[in-house]
Design an enzyme around this catalytic site. Structure first.
Site, PDB file in Angstrom:
ATOM      1  N   LYS A 157       6.445  26.370  24.690  1.00  0.00           N
ATOM      2  CA  LYS A 157       7.521  26.900  23.857  1.00  0.00           C
ATOM      3  C   LYS A 157       7.379  26.379  22.428  1.00  0.00           C
ATOM      4  CE  LYS A 157       9.655  28.580  27.603  1.00  0.00           C
ATOM      5  NZ  LYS A 157       8.796  28.080  28.692  1.00  0.00           N
ATOM      6  N   LYS A 174      16.380  28.685  26.007  1.00  0.00           N
ATOM      7  CA  LYS A 174      15.493  28.317  27.112  1.00  0.00           C
ATOM      8  C   LYS A 174      15.040  26.865  26.987  1.00  0.00           C
ATOM      9  CE  LYS A 174      11.878  30.923  24.657  1.00  0.00           C
ATOM     10  NZ  LYS A 174      10.945  32.059  24.752  1.00  0.00           N
ATOM     11  N   ARG A 189       1.792  40.102  27.972  1.00  0.00           N
ATOM     12  CA  ARG A 189       0.878  38.974  28.138  1.00  0.00           C
ATOM     13  C   ARG A 189      -0.522  39.375  27.670  1.00  0.00           C
ATOM     14  NH1 ARG A 189       0.462  34.582  31.325  1.00  0.00           N
ATOM     15  NH2 ARG A 189       2.455  34.112  30.316  1.00  0.00           N
ATOM     16  N   ARG A 249       5.093  43.234  30.970  1.00  0.00           N
ATOM     17  CA  ARG A 249       5.978  42.943  32.101  1.00  0.00           C
ATOM     18  C   ARG A 249       7.370  43.456  31.753  1.00  0.00           C
ATOM     19  NH1 ARG A 249       4.303  36.873  31.650  1.00  0.00           N
ATOM     20  NH2 ARG A 249       4.538  37.598  29.516  1.00  0.00           N
ATOM     21  N   ARG A 262      14.748  39.305  31.352  1.00  0.00           N
ATOM     22  CA  ARG A 262      13.578  38.433  31.492  1.00  0.00           C
ATOM     23  C   ARG A 262      12.363  39.249  31.915  1.00  0.00           C
ATOM     24  NH1 ARG A 262      15.535  34.085  35.682  1.00  0.00           N
ATOM     25  NH2 ARG A 262      16.321  36.005  36.638  1.00  0.00           N
ATOM     26  N   ASP A 322       2.423  35.444  24.740  1.00  0.00           N
ATOM     27  CA  ASP A 322       3.443  36.439  25.054  1.00  0.00           C
ATOM     28  C   ASP A 322       3.967  37.038  23.767  1.00  0.00           C
ATOM     29  OD1 ASP A 322       3.113  35.801  27.702  1.00  0.00           O
ATOM     30  OD2 ASP A 322       4.849  34.474  27.814  1.00  0.00           O
ATOM     31  N   GLU A 370       5.798  33.053  23.039  1.00  0.00           N
ATOM     32  CA  GLU A 370       5.324  31.864  23.746  1.00  0.00           C
ATOM     33  C   GLU A 370       3.804  31.819  23.712  1.00  0.00           C
ATOM     34  OE1 GLU A 370       6.779  30.976  27.646  1.00  0.00           O
ATOM     35  OE2 GLU A 370       8.859  31.420  27.145  1.00  0.00           O
ATOM     36  N   ASN A 387       0.937  30.180  26.254  1.00  0.00           N
ATOM     37  CA  ASN A 387       0.759  29.551  27.563  1.00  0.00           C
ATOM     38  C   ASN A 387      -0.628  28.940  27.675  1.00  0.00           C
ATOM     39  OD1 ASN A 387       3.247  30.628  29.322  1.00  0.00           O
ATOM     40  ND2 ASN A 387       2.588  32.218  27.902  1.00  0.00           N
TER      41      ASN A 387
END
Length: 325
Positions: free
Chosen positions: A137, A172, A222, A237, A245, A285, A293, A295
């Site tokens: 994050k 978050k 993603r 997604r 979400r 993301d 984000e 990852n």
């Protein structure tokens, strides 16, 4: 023959149809590399060296060669293991850190041991220092020009002021994963204070707040990046009805798309920093035009993109690893 190890959750807990780590193991085996598995509890420092109890993993040959998780017949096992052996981490050519978050102190301690293996000449994917530095994050703040308005704090007034300014905000935890502990707070939501109290533990832990991006309805995209180069297709997604979400674990639907010019530009810009930090495999993301984000711990979605586009993303990663070992 190269020897590679994967630091993972227990093998029998992995989802054979979706797990990206299994795709990586299969790609390694197709190159006639020895594949080994290590759980966090198997790692130790002893006699001056970072070591582990490692199991040799041999994947079902037809399954590994096909690159299709549906190739397994009913009741057929996808792997077998040989007796575990206690060995120095320096005996491996490469080690893949693929343990799912949470990114807790146990995770940090593991990166210390992997750093010692790295000092002994082992290639670690991703670089342990990069794992420690690049919170999934908070790392986004280094690219704030690409991200939506956001703030990180544990003080209630800072987090509520941000809500007063932007009126529709996503809160978050910094160490969350899979869509857990993510809250969208609209204007005049009566639960704002209790959500902030809960997420911060009454101002004990910092959290992130980001302005809500309505394009989430079109998917949380993603994008996978291997050795600084974006894979040309992404997985969007799309949240299920009534959700905001965009996580597969939260019931989102996956849809594969080609990268747009803007998405490709974002990925390439970030890829330069990833290479410098030794981050060979990263998932970013993007919602709408915004980076949300980064990852670095255990990026997923290889299987979904491979299946729809006939790619071999894990094979591309192994090619990058091969150049270094």
């Amino acid at each position: 023959m190269s020897k590679v190890a994967f630091v993972i959750d227990p093998l029998d807990t992995l989802n054979v149809k979706k797990d990206s780590t299994i795709a990586m193991m299969a790609a390694a085996q197709r190159r006639d590399w020895e594949v080994h598995s290590i759980c966090l509890r198997d790692l130790c420092w002893r006699d001056g060296k970072a070591s582990a109890f490692a199991e040799r993993v041999i994947l079902n040959e037809a399954f590994a060669e096909s690159r299709d998780p549906d190739s397994l017949k009913e009741g057929e096992f996808w792997y077998r293991v040989e007796k575990e052996v206690f060995r120095d981490l320096s005996s491996f050519d490469a080690i893949f850190m693929r343990k799912d978050p949470p990114f807790d102190m146990n995770y940090i301690y593991t990166t210390y041991m992997l750093s010692q293996a790295q000092q002994d000449g082992v290639l670690v994917v991703n670089d342990p220092q990069g794992l420690r530095d690049c919170n999934e994050k908070y790392y986004t703040t280094e690219f704030s020009d690409l991200a939506p308005p956001m703030v990180v704090s544990q003080r209630t007034e800072v987090l509520t002021d941000f809500h007063n300014e932007h009126r529709d905000v996503v809160y978050k935890k910094l160490d969350g994963m899979g869509g857990t502990s993510i809250f969208r707070m609209r204007e005049d939501d009566p639960n704002l204070n209790v959500v902030i109290e809960t997420l911060t533990g009454n101002e004990s832990n910092p959290i992130m707040a980001q302005k809500f991006v309505p394009e989430i309805a079109e998917g949380d995209k993603r994008i996978l990046i291997v050795d600084g180069e974006p894979i040309p297709y992404l997985l969007a997604r799309i949240p299920k009805q009534g959700e905001t979400r965009g996580n597969l674990a939260a019931g989102a639907r996956g849809e594969v798309r080609a990268l747009s010019e803007h998405e490709n530009a974002i990925a390439r810009e970030l890829g330069l920093d990833f290479v410098e930090r030794g981050l060979l495999f990263v998932g970013i993301d993007v919602i709408g035009d915004y980076l949300t984000e980064v990852n670095v711990t255990c990026p997923t979605c290889i299987r979904e993109i491979d299946h729809m586009c006939g790619l071999d993303i894990a094979g591309t990663l192994m090619d990058a690893v091969s150049k270094r070992i």
